[in-house]
Design an enzyme around this catalytic site. Structure first.
Site, PDB file in Angstrom:
ATOM      1  N   CYS A 115       0.703  -1.238  -0.014  1.00 23.59           N
ATOM      2  CA  CYS A 115       0.176  -0.307   0.163  1.00 23.59           C
ATOM      3  C   CYS A 115       1.332   1.301  -0.073  1.00 23.59           C
ATOM      4  O   CYS A 115       0.293   2.101  -0.599  1.00 23.59           O
ATOM      5  CB  CYS A 115      -0.864  -0.276   1.153  1.00 23.59           C
ATOM      6  SG  CYS A 115      -2.063  -1.666   1.130  1.00 23.59           S
ATOM      7  N   HIS A 262      -3.922   7.110   1.232  1.00 24.50           N
ATOM      8  CA  HIS A 262      -3.751   5.794   0.563  1.00 24.50           C
ATOM      9  C   HIS A 262      -5.375   5.259   0.910  1.00 24.50           C
ATOM     10  O   HIS A 262      -5.658   5.550   2.311  1.00 24.50           O
ATOM     11  CB  HIS A 262      -2.523   4.885   0.934  1.00 24.50           C
ATOM     12  CG  HIS A 262      -3.442   3.664   1.099  1.00 24.50           C
ATOM     13  ND1 HIS A 262      -3.710   3.215  -0.031  1.00 24.50           N
ATOM     14  CD2 HIS A 262      -3.515   2.037   1.614  1.00 24.50           C
ATOM     15  CE1 HIS A 262      -4.154   1.584  -0.348  1.00 24.50           C
ATOM     16  NE2 HIS A 262      -3.756   0.999   0.715  1.00 24.50           N
ATOM     17  N   ASN A 292     -10.000  -0.791  -1.627  1.00 22.69           N
ATOM     18  CA  ASN A 292      -8.386  -0.244  -1.627  1.00 22.69           C
ATOM     19  C   ASN A 292      -7.800  -0.895  -2.702  1.00 22.69           C
ATOM     20  O   ASN A 292      -7.928  -2.077  -2.438  1.00 22.69           O
ATOM     21  CB  ASN A 292      -7.888  -0.882  -0.682  1.00 22.69           C
ATOM     22  CG  ASN A 292      -6.550  -0.839  -0.095  1.00 22.69           C
ATOM     23  OD1 ASN A 292      -6.157  -0.636  -1.417  1.00 22.69           O
ATOM     24  ND2 ASN A 292      -6.127  -1.229   1.271  1.00 22.69           N
TER      25      ASN A 292
HETATM   26  O1  UT7 Z   1      -4.397  -1.217   2.530  1.00 20.09           O
HETATM   27  C1  UT7 Z   1      -3.228  -1.788   3.989  1.00 20.09           C
HETATM   28  C2  UT7 Z   1      -3.532  -1.527   5.144  1.00 20.09           C
HETATM   29  N1  UT7 Z   1      -5.019  -2.145   5.467  1.00 20.09           N
HETATM   30  C3  UT7 Z   1      -5.518  -1.778   6.476  1.00 20.09           C
HETATM   31  O2  UT7 Z   1      -5.224  -0.314   6.951  1.00 20.09           O
HETATM   32  C4  UT7 Z   1      -7.326  -2.374   7.220  1.00 20.09           C
HETATM   33  C5  UT7 Z   1      -7.270  -1.826   8.415  1.00 20.09           C
HETATM   34  N2  UT7 Z   1      -8.478  -2.699   8.920  1.00 20.09           N
HETATM   35  C6  UT7 Z   1      -9.794  -2.167   9.041  1.00 20.09           C
HETATM   36  O3  UT7 Z   1      -9.658  -1.679   7.711  1.00 20.09           O
HETATM   37  C7  UT7 Z   1     -10.191  -3.496   9.567  1.00 20.09           C
HETATM   38  O4  UT7 Z   1     -10.164  -3.717  10.806  1.00 20.09           O
HETATM   39  C8  UT7 Z   1     -12.100  -4.569   8.964  1.00 20.09           C
HETATM   40  C9  UT7 Z   1     -12.032  -3.450   8.169  1.00 20.09           C
HETATM   41  C10 UT7 Z   1     -10.814  -4.535   7.862  1.00 20.09           C
HETATM   42  C11 UT7 Z   1     -12.816  -4.567   9.923  1.00 20.09           C
HETATM   43  O5  UT7 Z   1     -12.971  -3.871  10.869  1.00 20.09           O
HETATM   44  P1  UT7 Z   1     -12.843  -4.130  12.391  1.00 20.09           P
HETATM   45  O6  UT7 Z   1     -13.938  -3.056  12.962  1.00 20.09           O
HETATM   46  O7  UT7 Z   1     -11.964  -3.831  12.695  1.00 20.09           O
HETATM   47  O8  UT7 Z   1     -13.730  -5.561  12.049  1.00 20.09           O
HETATM   48  P2  UT7 Z   1     -13.515  -6.975  12.858  1.00 20.09           P
HETATM   49  O9  UT7 Z   1     -12.504  -7.822  12.507  1.00 20.09           O
HETATM   50  O10 UT7 Z   1     -12.898  -6.794  14.504  1.00 20.09           O
HETATM   51  O11 UT7 Z   1     -14.686  -8.213  13.324  1.00 20.09           O
HETATM   52  C12 UT7 Z   1     -15.837  -8.297  13.574  1.00 20.09           C
HETATM   53  C13 UT7 Z   1     -17.196  -8.706  13.275  1.00 20.09           C
HETATM   54  C14 UT7 Z   1     -16.738 -10.029  13.719  1.00 20.09           C
HETATM   55  O12 UT7 Z   1     -17.459 -10.784  13.876  1.00 20.09           O
HETATM   56  P3  UT7 Z   1     -17.364 -10.868  15.291  1.00 20.09           P
HETATM   57  O13 UT7 Z   1     -16.062 -11.430  15.598  1.00 20.09           O
HETATM   58  O14 UT7 Z   1     -17.326  -9.632  16.392  1.00 20.09           O
HETATM   59  O15 UT7 Z   1     -18.889 -11.876  15.375  1.00 20.09           O
HETATM   60  C15 UT7 Z   1     -16.119 -10.418  11.994  1.00 20.09           C
HETATM   61  O16 UT7 Z   1     -15.886 -11.843  11.717  1.00 20.09           O
HETATM   62  O17 UT7 Z   1     -17.132  -7.814  11.995  1.00 20.09           O
HETATM   63  C16 UT7 Z   1     -16.590 -10.119  11.287  1.00 20.09           C
HETATM   64  N3  UT7 Z   1     -16.576  -9.138   9.864  1.00 20.09           N
HETATM   65  C17 UT7 Z   1     -17.679  -9.429   9.087  1.00 20.09           C
HETATM   66  N4  UT7 Z   1     -18.746  -8.985   9.127  1.00 20.09           N
HETATM   67  C18 UT7 Z   1     -19.233  -9.070   7.533  1.00 20.09           C
HETATM   68  C19 UT7 Z   1     -15.468  -9.307   8.909  1.00 20.09           C
HETATM   69  N5  UT7 Z   1     -15.563  -9.741   8.156  1.00 20.09           N
HETATM   70  C20 UT7 Z   1     -16.612  -9.604   7.884  1.00 20.09           C
HETATM   71  C21 UT7 Z   1     -17.523  -8.658   6.541  1.00 20.09           C
HETATM   72  N6  UT7 Z   1     -19.342  -8.993   6.843  1.00 20.09           N
HETATM   73  N7  UT7 Z   1     -17.005  -8.502   5.464  1.00 20.09           N
END
Ligand code: UT7
Length: 335
Positions: A115, A262, A292
């Site tokens: 990225c 980014h 992204n």
């Molecule tokens: O580009 C390079 C750098 N990358 C980044 O900067 C990305 C940084 N991270 C993020 O953008 C976020 O962490 C994500 C968008 C990837 C995830 O969002 P989050 O708010 O951190 O969610 P999480 O990983 O804490 O997951 C929360 C819940 C989980 O379910 P439980 O365990 O609470 O039941 C996940 O399984 O959301 C669930 N989940 C989803 N649900 C519906 C994860 N992905 C999805 C999805 N749809 N696509």
């Protein structure tokens, strides 16, 4: 010593639009979740056989950038190609761009900084121009990453975010040291390499080993991301590296004409905007439409901002990125 400046910009994204509702049909997700957590509403996916690949999309963007720079491909002295989804394991996509653009023997360098790839690429091109080694440099960021994503529920935390596309700029030398790239700031922290990585086909997991074991649990050929961990580091590093650039240039945050972060997650961009007290007009986001696109995200956004008249002679532009590695960086440009 010369300065380097951008004189042409272009972008290309595949025609195929994939909406959040389309993804709802493939995996257990919802459009509301995707928009709330990431800001992405739709993204572009290459359709296999549509002629798009990492090098070909990069070259489509490059041709537009060249035309806007009023240069021919043969005027280019050096190609810097940023991607984390190269056409081949080796050679890099830069050599394919050289061949497609028909610039005989033109050197081409691939940058693999994910990225942060485009920020590293601009900084690299800037050094070659500063020293006088090259005059005109084509900098491309291009990604065809959706073909390698896990589109099942298992991969949803990654696959809903990423998209395909390319952006490119033409940089040239200027003798005016008050314009163009004023400074760039680059960092890496390899101890977090595996927090956002694709381990599978590599010298640590050679393809024959993966095939021979034929282990259905082995999904190391898909990218993996510790989302929350990456998010927490991203907001800190974005802030630090923009501050580093402001300190070096002596600009205040009020003076920033346009920050192009980014496009990793709209929430990250909004956090950074708030941290620096920037108005909506001072920050450009298009993750809503493209997701992204890794090394392509900044040049696509920069091109669109320029097309919309948001980047004018005199505008103070800040590019900032964070991603896998971890890697992060910023570039300060006096347009
Ligand atoms: O580009 C390079 C750098 N990358 C980044 O900067 C990305 C940084 N991270 C993020 O953008 C976020 O962490 C994500 C968008 C990837 C995830 O969002 P989050 O708010 O951190 O969610 P999480 O990983 O804490 O997951 C929360 C819940 C989980 O379910 P439980 O365990 O609470 O039941 C996940 O399984 O959301 C669930 N989940 C989803 N649900 C519906 C994860 N992905 C999805 C999805 N749809 N696509």
């Amino acid at each position: 010593m010369y300065n380097s400046k951008i004189i042409g910009l272009g972008k290309y994204v595949p025609e195929n639009i994939v909406t959040n509702s389309d993804l709802e049909k493939l995996m257990d997700t919802s459009s509301d979740w995707i928009i709330e957590r990431t800001g992405v509403e739709e993204r572009r996916h290459v359709v296999k056989g549509d002629g798009n690949g990492t090098a070909t999309m990069g070259v489509k963007a490059a041709k537009i950038a060249l035309e806007r720079a009023s240069l021919k491909a043969q005027d280019i002295d050096f190609i810097v190609f940023a991607t984390m989804s190269p056409d081949y394991y080796f050679p890099g996509s830069g050599v394919l761009a050289q061949e497609l653009l028909d610039i005989p023997d033109c050197p081409a360098l691939d940058i693999r900084m994910q990225c942060s790839g485009f920020v590293y690429a601009i900084s690299t091109a800037d050094q070659f121009i500063k020293t006088g080694m090259y005059k005109n440099i084509l900098v491309i960021g291009s990604e065809y990453q959706t073909g390698g994503l896990d589109m099942s529920t298992r991969g949803r935390n990654i696959s809903v975010i990423f998209g395909d596309g390319a952006g490119a700029v033409v940089m040239t030398r200027t003798e005016n040291n008050q314009e163009g790239v004023l400074s760039s700031h680059l960092h890496t922290q390899g101890k977090h390499a595996e927090e956002l990585s694709l381990i599978g086909p590599s010298t640590r997991r050679w393809v024959p080993e993966i095939i021979t074991k034929n282990d259905p649990e082995d999904i190391s050929y898909y990218p993996n991301m510790n989302g929350q961990f990456v998010f927490k580091h991203a907001v800190v590093r974005f802030t630090e590296v923009i501050n580093e650039g402001l300190k070096k240039t002596g600009w205040s945050s009020d003076e920033i004409g346009l920050l192009i972060p980014h496009q990793a997650n709209l929430r990250i961009a909004q956090f950074v905007q708030k941290k620096f007290g920037l108005s909506d007009d001072q920050v450009y986001n298009n993750i809503q439409r493209y997701g992204n696109t890794t090394a392509a995200s900044i040049p696509i956004a920069l091109t669109e901002a320029w097309e919309e008249g948001k980047v004018q002679p005199g505008t103070k532009v800040v590019l900032a990125a964070f991603g896998s590695g971890f890697t992060w960086g910023s570039v300060m440009i006096q347009w």
